[in-house]
Design a protein around this motif. Structure first.
Motif, PDB file in Angstrom:
ATOM      1  N   THR A   1     -20.023  54.346  44.378  1.00  0.00           N
ATOM      2  CA  THR A   1     -19.364  54.924  43.204  1.00  0.00           C
ATOM      3  C   THR A   1     -20.211  54.703  41.955  1.00  0.00           C
ATOM      4  O   THR A   1     -20.357  55.596  41.107  1.00  0.00           O
ATOM      5  CB  THR A   1     -17.971  54.305  43.020  1.00  0.00           C
ATOM      6  OG1 THR A   1     -17.178  54.557  44.183  1.00  0.00           O
ATOM      7  CG2 THR A   1     -17.262  54.886  41.803  1.00  0.00           C
TER       8      THR A   1
ATOM      9  N   THR B   1     -16.677  46.545  37.947  1.00  0.00           N
ATOM     10  CA  THR B   1     -15.447  46.562  37.130  1.00  0.00           C
ATOM     11  C   THR B   1     -15.476  45.555  35.980  1.00  0.00           C
ATOM     12  O   THR B   1     -14.490  45.447  35.236  1.00  0.00           O
ATOM     13  CB  THR B   1     -14.227  46.260  38.020  1.00  0.00           C
ATOM     14  OG1 THR B   1     -14.402  44.990  38.674  1.00  0.00           O
ATOM     15  CG2 THR B   1     -14.046  47.347  39.071  1.00  0.00           C
TER      16      THR B   1
ATOM     17  N   TYR C   1     -21.688  57.915  39.722  1.00  0.00           N
ATOM     18  CA  TYR C   1     -21.340  58.196  38.326  1.00  0.00           C
ATOM     19  C   TYR C   1     -22.461  57.864  37.349  1.00  0.00           C
ATOM     20  O   TYR C   1     -22.501  58.430  36.238  1.00  0.00           O
ATOM     21  CB  TYR C   1     -20.066  57.446  37.935  1.00  0.00           C
ATOM     22  CG  TYR C   1     -18.824  58.108  38.489  1.00  0.00           C
ATOM     23  CD1 TYR C   1     -18.333  59.278  37.903  1.00  0.00           C
ATOM     24  CD2 TYR C   1     -18.165  57.601  39.583  1.00  0.00           C
ATOM     25  CE1 TYR C   1     -17.202  59.917  38.412  1.00  0.00           C
ATOM     26  CE2 TYR C   1     -17.039  58.213  40.106  1.00  0.00           C
ATOM     27  CZ  TYR C   1     -16.562  59.378  39.511  1.00  0.00           C
ATOM     28  OH  TYR C   1     -15.443  60.009  40.024  1.00  0.00           O
TER      29      TYR C   1
ATOM     30  N   LYS D   1     -10.369  49.952  36.869  1.00  0.00           N
ATOM     31  CA  LYS D   1     -10.218  50.690  38.126  1.00  0.00           C
ATOM     32  C   LYS D   1     -11.307  51.748  38.256  1.00  0.00           C
ATOM     33  O   LYS D   1     -11.722  52.351  37.267  1.00  0.00           O
ATOM     34  CB  LYS D   1      -8.843  51.352  38.187  1.00  0.00           C
ATOM     35  CG  LYS D   1      -7.688  50.352  38.224  1.00  0.00           C
ATOM     36  CD  LYS D   1      -6.358  51.082  38.335  1.00  0.00           C
ATOM     37  CE  LYS D   1      -5.205  50.085  38.403  1.00  0.00           C
ATOM     38  NZ  LYS D   1      -3.897  50.778  38.520  1.00  0.00           N
ATOM     39  N   LEU D   2     -11.716  51.964  39.494  1.00  0.00           N
ATOM     40  CA  LEU D   2     -12.756  52.951  39.772  1.00  0.00           C
ATOM     41  C   LEU D   2     -12.137  54.330  40.013  1.00  0.00           C
ATOM     42  O   LEU D   2     -11.113  54.444  40.688  1.00  0.00           O
ATOM     43  CB  LEU D   2     -13.564  52.549  41.009  1.00  0.00           C
ATOM     44  CG  LEU D   2     -14.317  51.226  40.964  1.00  0.00           C
ATOM     45  CD1 LEU D   2     -15.087  51.037  42.264  1.00  0.00           C
ATOM     46  CD2 LEU D   2     -15.256  51.168  39.791  1.00  0.00           C
ATOM     47  N   PRO D   3     -12.766  55.368  39.482  1.00  0.00           N
ATOM     48  CA  PRO D   3     -12.314  56.728  39.819  1.00  0.00           C
ATOM     49  C   PRO D   3     -12.688  57.076  41.258  1.00  0.00           C
ATOM     50  O   PRO D   3     -13.520  56.411  41.871  1.00  0.00           O
ATOM     51  CB  PRO D   3     -13.080  57.596  38.821  1.00  0.00           C
ATOM     52  CG  PRO D   3     -14.314  56.817  38.510  1.00  0.00           C
ATOM     53  CD  PRO D   3     -13.917  55.372  38.567  1.00  0.00           C
ATOM     54  N   THR D   4     -12.061  58.097  41.765  1.00  0.00           N
ATOM     55  CA  THR D   4     -12.362  58.550  43.132  1.00  0.00           C
ATOM     56  C   THR D   4     -13.327  59.714  43.078  1.00  0.00           C
ATOM     57  O   THR D   4     -12.995  60.789  42.563  1.00  0.00           O
ATOM     58  CB  THR D   4     -11.080  58.987  43.857  1.00  0.00           C
ATOM     59  OG1 THR D   4     -10.161  57.883  43.909  1.00  0.00           O
ATOM     60  CG2 THR D   4     -11.399  59.446  45.276  1.00  0.00           C
ATOM     61  N   PRO D   5     -14.555  59.511  43.588  1.00  0.00           N
ATOM     62  CA  PRO D   5     -15.541  60.602  43.555  1.00  0.00           C
ATOM     63  C   PRO D   5     -15.111  61.756  44.459  1.00  0.00           C
ATOM     64  O   PRO D   5     -14.431  61.548  45.459  1.00  0.00           O
ATOM     65  CB  PRO D   5     -16.818  59.943  44.088  1.00  0.00           C
ATOM     66  CG  PRO D   5     -16.586  58.478  43.979  1.00  0.00           C
ATOM     67  CD  PRO D   5     -15.127  58.285  44.165  1.00  0.00           C
TER      68      PRO D   5
ATOM     69  N   PHE E   1     -17.758  54.603  33.086  1.00  0.00           N
ATOM     70  CA  PHE E   1     -16.884  55.421  33.930  1.00  0.00           C
ATOM     71  C   PHE E   1     -15.676  54.634  34.457  1.00  0.00           C
ATOM     72  O   PHE E   1     -14.754  55.210  35.038  1.00  0.00           O
ATOM     73  CB  PHE E   1     -17.666  56.014  35.109  1.00  0.00           C
ATOM     74  CG  PHE E   1     -18.199  54.991  36.093  1.00  0.00           C
ATOM     75  CD1 PHE E   1     -17.417  54.552  37.158  1.00  0.00           C
ATOM     76  CD2 PHE E   1     -19.482  54.481  35.964  1.00  0.00           C
ATOM     77  CE1 PHE E   1     -17.910  53.631  38.061  1.00  0.00           C
ATOM     78  CE2 PHE E   1     -19.976  53.565  36.863  1.00  0.00           C
ATOM     79  CZ  PHE E   1     -19.189  53.126  37.921  1.00  0.00           C
ATOM     80  N   VAL E   2     -15.676  53.310  34.292  1.00  0.00           N
ATOM     81  CA  VAL E   2     -14.553  52.483  34.730  1.00  0.00           C
ATOM     82  C   VAL E   2     -13.478  52.501  33.654  1.00  0.00           C
ATOM     83  O   VAL E   2     -13.759  52.276  32.478  1.00  0.00           O
ATOM     84  CB  VAL E   2     -15.017  51.038  35.003  1.00  0.00           C
ATOM     85  CG1 VAL E   2     -13.841  50.164  35.425  1.00  0.00           C
ATOM     86  CG2 VAL E   2     -16.104  51.020  36.077  1.00  0.00           C
ATOM     87  N   ARG E   3     -12.241  52.751  34.064  1.00  0.00           N
ATOM     88  CA  ARG E   3     -11.117  52.817  33.134  1.00  0.00           C
ATOM     89  C   ARG E   3     -10.055  51.804  33.541  1.00  0.00           C
ATOM     90  O   ARG E   3      -9.496  51.885  34.639  1.00  0.00           O
ATOM     91  CB  ARG E   3     -10.498  54.218  33.113  1.00  0.00           C
ATOM     92  CG  ARG E   3     -11.420  55.302  32.587  1.00  0.00           C
ATOM     93  CD  ARG E   3     -11.612  55.173  31.053  1.00  0.00           C
ATOM     94  NE  ARG E   3     -12.370  56.292  30.497  1.00  0.00           N
ATOM     95  CZ  ARG E   3     -13.679  56.344  30.411  1.00  0.00           C
ATOM     96  NH1 ARG E   3     -14.395  55.328  30.880  1.00  0.00           N
ATOM     97  NH2 ARG E   3     -14.297  57.381  29.869  1.00  0.00           N
TER      98      ARG E   3
END
Length: 216
Positions: free
Chosen positions: A107, A146, A111, A158-162, A153-155
């Motif tokens: 991930t 994280t 990103y 939590k990691l987004p899902t590519p 890109f971490v919000r």
């Protein structure tokens, strides 16, 4: 009276001489036969020795043969190029089911460097791995990704899902190459990177790959 002792003495001497002659005959007569038997035994042993093939060897134990095969199977595979190493990671997607660390690493590659050449993506993956073992950052890949304020890109931790597209599959394969150390890093030892347009690096520059500057 004198004749009798002399006669007895003569008889005794004659008896002893006869006994000695018989004994000598008994001891000497078998000698040729015994010698023939010894000679026959030696010849038999020599013939048996000649029938043994010098080239015969004891087969190696099966366990030793299996161990040699195992060592050869576990030898590190060499690739002609980074592209070949990436293309060989066909099992990367299947490993995601039970490998959270691999997903986090892929991930980060996706990103941060999905539009970069393979060497640039590998350099980003190596920075993340270097941080996880440096002692100056958290000790796992997911914790490095994280960590607050490190990757935009971490919000909320939590990691987004590519998306499941070709770029994601390539980032996943690059992550595998980096983690298995199948190709030398183009930014060896780097702990940081930023885009070229950001400006000068705060540390010692290690390499410039694609649109990123890598430093320590």
């Amino acid at each position: 009276m004198k004749f009798l002792p002399r006669a007895a003495t003569f008889a005794a001497v004659t008896f002893c001489a006869g006994a000695l002659a018989n004994a000598a005959t008994l001891n000497l007569a078998p000698l040729p036969q015994q010698a023939q038997q010894v000679q026959a035994t030696v010849q038999t042993a020599s013939a048996q020795a000649q029938n043994v093939l010098p080239s015969q060897q004891v087969p190696a134990p099966q366990a030793a043969v299996e161990q040699q095969g195992s060592d050869e199977a576990t030898a590190t595979t060499e690739y002609a190029s980074l592209s070949d190493a990436v293309a060989a990671q066909q099992d990367a997607a299947a490993a995601l089911d039970d490998d959270r660390e691999l997903r986090c690493l892929a991930t980060g590659v996706y990103y941060e460097a999905r539009s970069e050449p393979l060497s640039g993506q590998l350099a980003v993956a190596d920075v993340i791995l270097n941080r996880s073992t440096s002692g100056r950052f958290p000790g796992s890949v997911c914790s490095v990704i994280t960590q607050k304020g490190q990757f935009s890109f971490v919000r909320g931790g939590k990691l987004p899902t590519p998306p499941a597209n070709a770029q994601w599959r390539r980032a996943l394969a690059v992550a595998q190459v980096a983690r298995k150390n199948l190709w030398e890093s183009p930014a060896e030892g780097a702990l940081y990177f930023h885009a070229r347009y950001v400006g000068a690096s705060a540390g010692r520059t290690v390499a410039t790959v694609g649109n990123h500057i890598f430093y320590r």
